[in-house]
Motif scaffolding. Structure first.
Motif, mmCIF file in Angstrom:
data_model
loop_
_atom_site.group_PDB
_atom_site.id
_atom_site.type_symbol
_atom_site.label_atom_id
_atom_site.label_comp_id
_atom_site.label_asym_id
_atom_site.label_seq_id
_atom_site.Cartn_x
_atom_site.Cartn_y
_atom_site.Cartn_z
ATOM 1 N N UNK A 152 -36.795 -31.814 3.998
ATOM 2 C CA UNK A 152 -35.965 -31.014 4.896
ATOM 3 C C UNK A 152 -36.547 -31.081 6.303
ATOM 4 N N UNK A 153 -35.712 -30.795 7.288
ATOM 5 C CA UNK A 153 -36.177 -30.807 8.683
ATOM 6 C C UNK A 153 -37.215 -29.720 8.930
ATOM 7 N N UNK A 154 -37.214 -28.685 8.101
ATOM 8 C CA UNK A 154 -38.211 -27.619 8.245
ATOM 9 C C UNK A 154 -39.587 -28.065 7.781
ATOM 10 N N UNK A 155 -39.618 -29.066 6.871
ATOM 11 C CA UNK A 155 -40.888 -29.528 6.313
ATOM 12 C C UNK A 155 -41.426 -30.767 7.026
ATOM 13 N N UNK A 171 -41.525 -40.760 5.005
ATOM 14 C CA UNK A 171 -40.680 -39.581 4.909
ATOM 15 C C UNK A 171 -39.452 -39.755 5.802
ATOM 16 N N UNK A 172 -38.329 -39.248 5.345
ATOM 17 C CA UNK A 172 -37.115 -39.164 6.158
ATOM 18 C C UNK A 172 -36.467 -37.815 5.843
ATOM 19 N N UNK A 173 -35.668 -37.320 6.756
ATOM 20 C CA UNK A 173 -35.047 -36.017 6.512
ATOM 21 C C UNK A 173 -33.655 -36.173 5.904
ATOM 22 N N UNK A 174 -33.243 -35.124 5.222
ATOM 23 C CA UNK A 174 -31.879 -35.093 4.688
ATOM 24 C C UNK A 174 -30.867 -35.240 5.821
ATOM 25 N N UNK A 175 -31.172 -34.618 6.957
ATOM 26 C CA UNK A 175 -30.255 -34.700 8.099
ATOM 27 C C UNK A 175 -30.101 -36.130 8.588
#
Length: 225
Positions: free
Chosen positions: A111-114, A135-139
């Motif tokens: 997640x962008x929060x992590x 790592x990549x974000x869901x967004x």
């Protein structure tokens, strides 16, 4: 009815590791099993699209499953009911269907929060080629899925999507998608038997390791006694 694109983002829930490790405890026909979600689910989507002329493309979130004997793949298959193996089989259904598809193989999703995406670090490779895992974000992946349907050249393509070092990539996916080529290499028609073999090897090694540890512990206790 009436839609233009199908976004196939389904994935199985995290299973009980014990159920996954012991084959006879795992029901392949259970609705939450990777076989039903990653394979039968994709097959059902293809049937629905074939009956819906308005749909122009299927975008499928998947994951690389072309190395059935790699330690990472074996571990995920052991703990995840062959999720990697059935992901690849689902991909092959799309490639063999004759329909337009875009398969997206993201890195480790957060997640962008992590996880904070680095600046100018977006990167991808077409033809399902390997990249260093990141790592990549869901967004990010959601944005890529929406962006790729604007590019006709991304039809019938398999995209590996990662982040690279800051300022070593691109700021937007549109800078990358315009250069994508359709799949042109030959993908193995099926790898499920190799995935099963790799999983059996992994479970065997794990069993031997546990037995050796237990023997050592019991031997230690006997010496103490």
């Amino acid at each position: 009815k009436g839609c233009d694109v199908v976004m196939a983002m389904q994935g199985p829930p995290k299973p009980n590791p014990l159920v996954s490790i012991i084959p006879f405890l795992s029901d392949q026909n259970a609705p939450s099993h990777p076989y039903m979600i990653n394979y039968i689910g994709v097959k059902n989507i293809i049937k629905a699209v074939e009956a819906t002329p308005s749909v122009k493309r299927i975008v499928r979130i998947s994951g690389s499953g072309e190395k059935p004997f790699s330690p990472f793949t074996i571990l995920l298959n052991i703990l995840g009911n062959m999720a990697k193996g059935w992901n690849y089989e689902g991909e092959q259904l799309l490639r063999q269907s004759g329909l337009d598809y875009t398969i997206v193989r993201p890195g480790l999703l957060q997640s962008s929060a992590e996880y904070t995406e680095p600046k100018n670090a977006r990167a991808l490779k077409d033809n399902g080629l390997d990249m260093k895992v990141s790592l990549v974000t869901f967004d990010q992946i959601a944005e890529l899925c929406l962006e790729c349907i604007k590019f006709d050249n991304t039809k019938k393509s398999t995209l590996t999507v990662m982040n690279v070092e800051e300022n070593a990539g691109e700021a937007t996916y549109s800078d990358l998608l315009g250069k994508v080529e359709q799949d042109f290499r030959i993908f193995e028609s099926s790898l499920i038997d190799q995935h099963r073999k790799g999983t059996r090897i992994g479970i065997s090694i794990f069993t031997v390791f546990v037995v050796v540890i237990l023997k050592g512990v019991l031997g230690l206790f006997s010496l103490i006694a």
